[in-house]
Design an enzyme around this catalytic site. Sequence first.
Site, PDB file in Angstrom:
ATOM      1  N   ASP A   8     -18.697 -58.047 -24.729  1.00  0.00           N
ATOM      2  CA  ASP A   8     -17.493 -57.282 -25.014  1.00  0.00           C
ATOM      3  C   ASP A   8     -16.710 -57.116 -23.719  1.00  0.00           C
ATOM      4  O   ASP A   8     -17.265 -56.653 -22.708  1.00  0.00           O
ATOM      5  CB  ASP A   8     -17.849 -55.908 -25.588  1.00  0.00           C
ATOM      6  CG  ASP A   8     -18.419 -56.001 -27.005  1.00  0.00           C
ATOM      7  OD1 ASP A   8     -18.525 -57.128 -27.525  1.00  0.00           O
ATOM      8  OD2 ASP A   8     -18.755 -54.947 -27.566  1.00  0.00           O
ATOM      9  N   ASP A 129     -14.982 -54.535 -40.086  1.00  0.00           N
ATOM     10  CA  ASP A 129     -15.572 -53.407 -39.366  1.00  0.00           C
ATOM     11  C   ASP A 129     -15.393 -52.166 -40.223  1.00  0.00           C
ATOM     12  O   ASP A 129     -14.262 -51.839 -40.611  1.00  0.00           O
ATOM     13  CB  ASP A 129     -14.886 -53.212 -38.012  1.00  0.00           C
ATOM     14  CG  ASP A 129     -14.846 -54.493 -37.195  1.00  0.00           C
ATOM     15  OD1 ASP A 129     -15.830 -55.250 -37.263  1.00  0.00           O
ATOM     16  OD2 ASP A 129     -13.851 -54.737 -36.498  1.00  0.00           O
TER      17      ASP A 129
END
EC number: 5.3.1.16
Length: 240
Positions: A8, A129
């Site tokens: 990330d 998500d």
Amino acid sequence: MILYPAIDLKDGKAVRLLRGDMDKATVFNDDPAAQALEFVAAGCEWLHLVDLNGAFAGEPVNAAAVEAILSQSKTPAQLGGGIRDMATIERWLDKGLARVILGTVAVENPALVREAAAAFPGKIAVGIDARDGRVATKGWAEVTDVDAVELAKSYEDAGVAAIIYTDINRDGAMQGPNIEATAALARAVTIPVIASGGVSSLKDLKDLRDCGAALNGAISGRALYDGALDLKEALKALAG
């Protein structure tokens, strides 16, 4: 089942967030490309990259870090975060990405997802998500009324390569994945599903593998950085 190590990216560094909170970022490596090569050396088949700044900005922000990874590693990589138009999709695929992940636009612009999946077979994934079953967009900053399973089912005929399902409440929390919700989504569609959020041990990976739904893979981040999950051991266990 494929294990996707996660990198990330925030401000050019490899970080992990807690439940998607940008203010709760832990920096694990100042050099994301070096981190990628560590994962590749351990034997991973794929890399999972997220442009966190890009997800909020709505356009690529950590492009330099992603390009460095792509130039130094030949391992296939998928990228999500801030990819919201055809030109950006084409640009990333031209730079060597194996797969582009579309999240916010999967809710806001389904036509773009379908157009991209038709233009680039096998190279477009949908990122779903969810918080408590509802889809979140724009870097998880906005929770919609869209049901995660229904969104996944809406892409059954679109030709997308995979669905990456993240339970936001589990992400970075080291509390285990939401196996029940992940398995339910995977059973609802024929599209390959990749589990994300909360994978914190070898047991979690095995539980996902044996959940009764045919998952394509699982993404793990913090557990690999913290040492709670040994990548070589995990890859060997999943291969076996």
